[in-house]
Write an enzyme that holds these catalytic residues in place. Structure first.
Site, PDB file in Angstrom:
ATOM      1  N   CYS A 112      16.834  51.971  -6.746  1.00 57.55           N
ATOM      2  CA  CYS A 112      16.045  50.936  -6.068  1.00 57.55           C
ATOM      3  C   CYS A 112      14.864  51.476  -5.272  1.00 57.55           C
ATOM      4  CB  CYS A 112      16.924  50.064  -5.177  1.00 57.55           C
ATOM      5  SG  CYS A 112      17.611  50.889  -3.711  1.00 57.55           S
ATOM      6  N   HIS A 164      20.118  48.913   0.082  1.00 54.56           N
ATOM      7  CA  HIS A 164      19.334  48.435  -1.058  1.00 54.56           C
ATOM      8  C   HIS A 164      17.951  47.967  -0.602  1.00 54.56           C
ATOM      9  CE1 HIS A 164      18.193  46.808  -4.854  1.00 54.56           C
ATOM     10  NE2 HIS A 164      18.033  45.600  -4.329  1.00 54.56           N
ATOM     11  N   ASP A 173      12.425  41.855  -6.841  1.00 54.16           N
ATOM     12  CA  ASP A 173      13.284  43.036  -6.824  1.00 54.16           C
ATOM     13  C   ASP A 173      13.396  43.570  -8.248  1.00 54.16           C
ATOM     14  OD1 ASP A 173      15.290  44.926  -6.641  1.00 54.16           O
ATOM     15  OD2 ASP A 173      16.748  43.615  -5.673  1.00 54.16           O
TER      16      ASP A 173
END
Length: 278
Positions: free
Chosen positions: A78, A117, A132
């Protein structure tokens, strides 16, 4: 002096990024561009944890992200995926910044996970959006408007955002059931805020990312996911197609052919997979 609140990319970097994700359409700080970049990014740049598997800490600098994800034919997790994506959105002119959340996907209801995250907040004329490109197998494949309690379609599963005080909860509908994905607030994050967590996730023996090989890619009509010796294709609206990979070499073959990952350190990864097995 460089602004520490963001990574700095230039027009040449943006052109290389657009070529990497296969996008040749118009670029402007608007919703059609955001949707197009999001879909192209998750289809072209695989989510993967090869660096943590071989005990190498990902370089989250602009130069490092360009070298690995754009020019190196690799993917990442991420902080890499959304660090690159956020930087390109800002280069285009979007009002965007990073966020941080607690993963809820696959966790018992009473689990309190650390903030680990990264996701992105984008402000458009019609309001703010969540985007995202880096949540592995359950990455949303389209931006989601910050509006609570409505079902929002993406190119794959429906998602929804719920409010709980100052927090937001992202949920996905899979096989008719709504499941938590992650919980977060709207406190803006800057690059240095991800540095400690990046090091821990890449180096700790307790980290999910050091336990085995994982990869995900999301193309039109299907998701693909790899977890060690298990490779699964999830056609949208249809039953999953699962296959067991017999050894480390076949895992690497699948990373290269199905996920488009260029394995310059294939031998090191095979050795690490074999070591984890024993």
């Amino acid at each position: 002096m460089a602004d520490p609140s963001r990574l700095h990319f230039d027009a040449t970097d943006l052109a290389a990024y657009l070529d990497r994700i296969g996008y040749s359409g118009p670029v402007a700080p608007d919703l059609p561009t955001l949707r197009a970049l999001h879909a192209h990014h998750v289809a072209a740049i695989a989510f993967e944890n090869i660096d943590p598997m071989v005990r190498r800490t990902p370089d989250l600098s602009a130069r490092g992200l360009m070298a690995k994800l754009v020019h190196g034919g690799r993917g990442g997790y991420c902080y890499e995926q959304n660090g690159l994506y956020l930087g390109m959105l800002q280069q285009i002119g979007f009002a965007a910044h990073g966020l941080m959340g607690r993963v809820r996907w696959g966790a018992p209801a009473d689990t309190v996970a650390p903030r680990s995250h990264m996701m992105i907040h984008v402000t458009l004329p019609d309001g703010p959006y969540l985007t995202d490109a880096g949540f592995g197998g359950m990455t949303p494949t389209g931006p989601l408007k910050f509006e609570a309690d409505i079902v929002q379609e993406t190119p794959h599963e429906p998602f929804r955002l719920l409010r709980d005080g100052s927090d937001w909860l992202l949920q996905a509908e899979v096989a008719g059931t709504w499941s938590d994905v992650y919980r977060f607030d709207l406190n803006p994050q800057i690059p240095i805020d991800y540095k400690a967590s990046n090091y821990y996730l890449a180096n700790s023996g307790d980290s999910f990312f050091t336990q085995g090989v994982i990869a995900a890619r999301h193309v039109a009509g299907q998701r693909m996911a790899l977890g060690n010796h298990s490779f699964t294709i999830y056609p949208t609206g249809k039953a999953p197609q699962r296959r067991t990979l017999k050894d480390a070499a076949e895992i690497c073959d699948t990373l290269e052919t199905e996920f488009g990952i260029r394995l310059s350190d294939r031998d090191a990864l095979i050795a690490r997979i074999e070591a984890k097995k024993t």
